[in-house]
Enzyme design. Structure first.
Site, PDB file in Angstrom:
ATOM      1  CE  LYS A  33      31.582  36.830  52.895  1.00 27.86           C
ATOM      2  NZ  LYS A  33      32.085  36.866  54.278  1.00 27.86           N
ATOM      3  NE  ARG A 131      37.267  40.130  58.629  1.00 29.14           N
ATOM      4  CZ  ARG A 131      36.477  39.270  58.001  1.00 29.14           C
ATOM      5  NH1 ARG A 131      36.994  38.293  57.298  1.00 29.14           N
ATOM      6  NH2 ARG A 131      35.166  39.368  58.084  1.00 29.14           N
ATOM      7  CG  HIS A 163      33.158  37.322  61.414  1.00 27.01           C
ATOM      8  ND1 HIS A 163      32.118  36.442  61.172  1.00 27.01           N
ATOM      9  CD2 HIS A 163      34.035  37.139  60.379  1.00 27.01           C
ATOM     10  CE1 HIS A 163      32.364  35.770  60.051  1.00 27.01           C
ATOM     11  NE2 HIS A 163      33.517  36.177  59.556  1.00 27.01           N
ATOM     12  NE  ARG A 219      27.729  38.317  60.667  1.00 30.30           N
ATOM     13  CZ  ARG A 219      28.272  38.344  61.890  1.00 30.30           C
ATOM     14  NH1 ARG A 219      27.626  38.886  62.901  1.00 30.30           N
ATOM     15  NH2 ARG A 219      29.488  37.840  62.084  1.00 30.30           N
ATOM     16  CE1 TYR A 264      51.977  22.813  26.088  1.00 32.93           C
ATOM     17  CE2 TYR A 264      50.338  23.633  27.639  1.00 32.93           C
ATOM     18  CZ  TYR A 264      50.883  23.611  26.359  1.00 32.93           C
ATOM     19  OH  TYR A 264      50.338  24.387  25.386  1.00 32.93           O
ATOM     20  CB  CYS A 311      46.385  23.221  28.783  1.00 29.58           C
ATOM     21  SG  CYS A 311      47.289  21.667  28.730  1.00 29.58           S
ATOM     22  CG  ASP A 313      42.500  27.675  25.810  1.00 35.32           C
ATOM     23  OD1 ASP A 313      41.992  28.743  26.143  1.00 35.32           O
ATOM     24  OD2 ASP A 313      43.651  27.559  25.337  1.00 35.32           O
TER      25      ASP A 313
END
Ligand SMILES: *Cc1c(COP(=O)(O)O)cnc(C)c1O
Length: 368
Positions: A33, A131, A163, A219, A264, A311, A313
């Site tokens: 998934k 769920r 699950h 699974r 910063y 930051c 980038d």
């Protein structure tokens, strides 16, 4: 070249599925998934099949259809089946479907009436996760509807599944409670002479720690990608190999005096005269901003903590006063030669699942 290079070792995925198979008598459903946890749906699925995954598991139906479109002809199970989903396409594609309610089953049956094939259905039981799944209270109703449809040849009830909520904490009391509820649900089906081909409960953690709860099929997801879901008592990481690596590079190296605030807000201040390295990747590239002053990277075999804030980038590391690091050197954020996804998760207060999904998302952008 983009700021982050995200690479996947597909042989590791094949090897991990083999390792998981060696630990169980049950069949293995490799969970792929969310673009195979960021590793690339189609390529990861192929690698998992090569390792012997008899089944592939996905959450969202479009992923199942994408696997078929890519030529996968094996058993595929999808569990987030809802009314908005093209049931006709899924049934025609021979995908195994999960059903959590009589309503959804009713709609599926309505579609199946004018198809020549009856859909294969796995009844999902909410044994305690809270769920997806039918509660034990509502199960008898669902079984009645399902059996009636099966008697008319409109569905084939092939599976029952559930699950776990706390599998990553082996020994948690809810595991046995859920297992008992699951067994009770199976008994209810068997009492109606419903012939279940596969009963399945175990995710990665349960596959690796509770051999008694494997039933017919396990699974595993995260373990397929080489990330151990729990601490291995032998500290061998269960023999799993992490498949994803994330790298960037040093774009600037410079000397600065003691007392220099970095990035910063100056949340890091150099304690002595030192050398800073600037790395060309930031939160716009997927580097978690919360890793500032906490997460580590590896350069030339040494670990460095990110200095100050990440930051948009770029980020900075303090290379120390006598560094050999040069501009152009590789920076490993995650990899066999560096920190693990778990290290990043610990540094950024999340789980390694989110780390690989996030970095894996960058793979997509690159190949798109
Ligand atoms: C994600 C998921 C899995 C795999 O879980 P891991 O912890 O990654 O092994 C298995 N079953 C279901 C229903 C899931 O949602």
């Amino acid at each position: 070249m983009s700021a982050l290079q995200v690479s996947v070792d597909y042989d590791a995925i094949t090897a991990n599925v083999r390792t998981l198979r060696s630990r169980t008598d049950a069949d293995v459903m490799a969970v792929v998934k969310a673009d195979a946890y960021g590793h690339g749906l189609v390529e990861a699925a192929r690698a998992a099949r090569a390792g012997g995954a008899a089944w592939l598991g996905v959450a969202q139906p479009h992923e199942a259809l994408a696997l078929r479109a890519a030529g996968d002809t094996g058993r595929i199970f999808t569990w987030l089946y809802g009314t908005e989903v093209p049931a006709r396409a899924l049934i025609a594609a021979d995908v195994d479907l999960s059903v959590s309610s009589a309503d959804v089953l009713g709609e599926m049956v309505a579609v199946a009436r004018d198809l020549t094939v009856a859909p294969r259905v796995h009844l999902c039981i909410d044994t305690g996760l809270g769920r997806e799944g039918v509660t034990l209270h509502d199960l008898p109703d669902l079984l009645g509807v399902a059996q009636a449809a099966q008697d008319q040849g409109l569905v084939r009830i092939v599976g029952m599944w559930s699950h776990l909520a706390w599998a990553d904490q082996p020994g948690h009391p809810t595991i046995d409670v859920q297992a008992e509820n699951f067994r009770a649900a199976i008994v209810l089906a068997e009492e109606r002479d419903i012939d279940l081909e596969v009963r399945h409960l175990a995710n990665s953690a349960c596959t690796l720690t509770r051999a008694d709860l494997h039933f017919d099929l396990v699974r595993p997801g995260i373990a397929v990608y080489g990330l151990p879901p729990v601490e291995d008592p032998e500290r061998q990481n269960f023999g799993l190999r992490p498949a994803m690596a994330v790298r960037s590079s040093v774009v600037l190296v410079k000397d600065v005096p003691a007392g220099q605030g970095v990035s910063y807000g100056h949340e890091y201040v150099t304690p002595y005269r030192t050398t800073l390295g600037l790395v060309s990747a930031g939160y716009a590239d997927g580097v978690f901003r919360s890793g500032g002053n906490r997460a580590e990277v590896q350069i030339r075999g040494r670990r460095y903590r990110i200095a100050g804030r990440v930051c948009m980038d770029q980020f900075v590391v303090d290379l120390g006063p006598a560094t050999e690091v040069c501009e152009g050197d590789t920076v490993t954020l995650i990899g066999p030669d560096g920190p693990t996804a778990r290290d990043w998760a610990t540094a950024t207060d999340t789980i390694d699942y989110e780390i690989v999904c996030r970095f894996g998302g960058l793979r997509d952008k690159e190949s798109a």
